[in-house]
Design a protein around this motif. Structure first.
Motif, PDB file in Angstrom:
ATOM      1  N   ILE A   1       0.874  -1.172   0.000  1.00 37.09           N
ATOM      2  CA  ILE A   1       0.000   0.000   0.000  1.00 37.09           C
ATOM      3  C   ILE A   1       0.909   1.219   0.000  1.00 37.09           C
ATOM      4  N   GLY A   2       0.691   2.138  -0.931  1.00 35.71           N
ATOM      5  CA  GLY A   2       1.520   3.329  -0.971  1.00 35.71           C
ATOM      6  C   GLY A   2       0.915   4.419  -1.817  1.00 35.71           C
ATOM      7  N   PRO A   3       1.559   5.595  -1.821  1.00 39.79           N
ATOM      8  CA  PRO A   3       1.061   6.709  -2.620  1.00 39.79           C
ATOM      9  C   PRO A   3       0.905   6.310  -4.091  1.00 39.79           C
TER      10      PRO A   3
ATOM     11  N   TYR B   1      -7.613  19.155  -7.353  1.00 38.77           N
ATOM     12  CA  TYR B   1      -8.160  19.888  -6.215  1.00 38.77           C
ATOM     13  C   TYR B   1      -7.132  19.951  -5.090  1.00 38.77           C
ATOM     14  N   PRO B   2      -7.125  21.037  -4.340  1.00 40.02           N
ATOM     15  CA  PRO B   2      -6.186  21.149  -3.218  1.00 40.02           C
ATOM     16  C   PRO B   2      -6.387  20.007  -2.206  1.00 40.02           C
ATOM     17  N   GLY B   3      -5.298  19.384  -1.836  1.00 41.15           N
ATOM     18  CA  GLY B   3      -5.346  18.323  -0.819  1.00 41.15           C
ATOM     19  C   GLY B   3      -5.769  16.959  -1.325  1.00 41.15           C
ATOM     20  N   ALA B   4      -6.081  16.828  -2.625  1.00 36.46           N
ATOM     21  CA  ALA B   4      -6.491  15.529  -3.173  1.00 36.46           C
ATOM     22  C   ALA B   4      -5.285  14.596  -3.164  1.00 36.46           C
ATOM     23  N   ARG B   5      -5.526  13.359  -2.750  1.00 36.83           N
ATOM     24  CA  ARG B   5      -4.440  12.379  -2.756  1.00 36.83           C
ATOM     25  C   ARG B   5      -5.007  10.983  -2.927  1.00 36.83           C
ATOM     26  N   ALA B   6      -4.131  10.093  -3.375  1.00 31.78           N
ATOM     27  CA  ALA B   6      -4.550   8.720  -3.682  1.00 31.78           C
ATOM     28  C   ALA B   6      -3.526   7.734  -3.162  1.00 31.78           C
ATOM     29  N   LEU B   7      -4.015   6.546  -2.857  1.00 31.37           N
ATOM     30  CA  LEU B   7      -3.172   5.417  -2.484  1.00 31.37           C
ATOM     31  C   LEU B   7      -3.537   4.248  -3.382  1.00 31.37           C
ATOM     32  N   GLY B   8      -2.546   3.434  -3.669  1.00 30.36           N
ATOM     33  CA  GLY B   8      -2.782   2.232  -4.442  1.00 30.36           C
ATOM     34  C   GLY B   8      -2.355   1.005  -3.669  1.00 30.36           C
ATOM     35  N   ALA B   9      -2.971  -0.107  -4.002  1.00 29.93           N
ATOM     36  CA  ALA B   9      -2.576  -1.404  -3.464  1.00 29.93           C
ATOM     37  C   ALA B   9      -2.070  -2.214  -4.646  1.00 29.93           C
TER      38      ALA B   9
ATOM     39  N   GLY C   1      -6.087  -2.368  -6.193  1.00 30.44           N
ATOM     40  CA  GLY C   1      -7.045  -1.549  -5.457  1.00 30.44           C
ATOM     41  C   GLY C   1      -6.535  -0.129  -5.352  1.00 30.44           C
ATOM     42  N   PHE C   2      -7.467   0.795  -5.124  1.00 37.19           N
ATOM     43  CA  PHE C   2      -7.069   2.186  -4.942  1.00 37.19           C
ATOM     44  C   PHE C   2      -8.136   2.923  -4.160  1.00 37.19           C
ATOM     45  N   VAL C   3      -7.707   4.009  -3.559  1.00 34.98           N
ATOM     46  CA  VAL C   3      -8.604   4.920  -2.859  1.00 34.98           C
ATOM     47  C   VAL C   3      -8.113   6.330  -3.163  1.00 34.98           C
ATOM     48  N   TYR C   4      -9.053   7.248  -3.279  1.00 38.52           N
ATOM     49  CA  TYR C   4      -8.643   8.645  -3.328  1.00 38.52           C
ATOM     50  C   TYR C   4      -9.693   9.501  -2.657  1.00 38.52           C
ATOM     51  N   GLY C   5      -9.220  10.636  -2.186  1.00 38.08           N
ATOM     52  CA  GLY C   5     -10.108  11.555  -1.499  1.00 38.08           C
ATOM     53  C   GLY C   5      -9.469  12.916  -1.367  1.00 38.08           C
TER      54      GLY C   5
END
Length: 181
Positions: free
Chosen positions: A5-7, A45-53, A61-65
């Protein structure tokens, strides 16, 4: 399986991520094309970031917010539903989970839990909000287990065939097997 899991530079890996989302969420090519534009815009967008698996070098897998803003389209749609339930304040000072998807072959292995807890652990906001299809699903079960509660149900997004629930949780998220928040 060696899961990492990482950026994730989601703008550079949008097609890989959307391939996971298409399989996990049952999206067709037209829906993927629309979502591609949305994801690329969101990542600006300011502060938007994502992580991937990744497993064996493949994105599974991935998540962003991002920090929520009442000016974002999502907020303008859910605000009346939250206001009707007395929860409109959740739109302020919250980190919104925009998307979380795990390839079906890697579901039920803690990948989604690790993605969402890792991304919210890095949030400056004191709470998190998200929306999920309003049905008794494994995703909603995961969110409830992490401390998310229903803030509004039967939320209708334009062009979405099924209603959604808006959920919120204080941060840090609850951990499995402990009362820790």
């Amino acid at each position: 399986m060696d899961l990492v899991i990482g950026p994730l530079d989601l703008s550079a890996h949008v097609d890989e991520a959307l391939a996971v989302q298409a399989i996990a969420f049952g999206l067709g090519p037209d829906e993927v094309a629309v979502r591609r534009q949305i994801v690329v815009r969101h990542m600006q967008y300011p502060g938007a970031r994502a992580l991937g698996a990744t497993a064996d070098g493949l994105l599974v897998g991935f998540v962003y917010g991002m920090p929520n803003s009442r000016t974002h389209w999502w907020s303008t749609v859910v605000e009346p539903y939250l206001r009707a339930e007395g929860h409109a304040g959740w739109l302020d000072d919250s980190f919104v989970i925009t998307e979380l998807h795990v390839h079906p072959h890697h579901q039920n292995r803690g990948v989604g839990r690790r993605l969402i807890t890792t991304i919210t652990d890095g949030a400056a906001e004191p709470r998190s909000i998200l929306s999920a299809i309003d049905t008794d699903s494994p995703a909603r079960g995961l969110y409830h287990s992490l401390g998310y509660a229903d803030l509004a149900r039967q939320v209708h997004f334009p062009s979405a065939p099924k209603p959604y629930a808006v959920m919120g949780a204080p941060l840090p998220l609850r951990r499995a097997g402990s009362g820790r928040r």
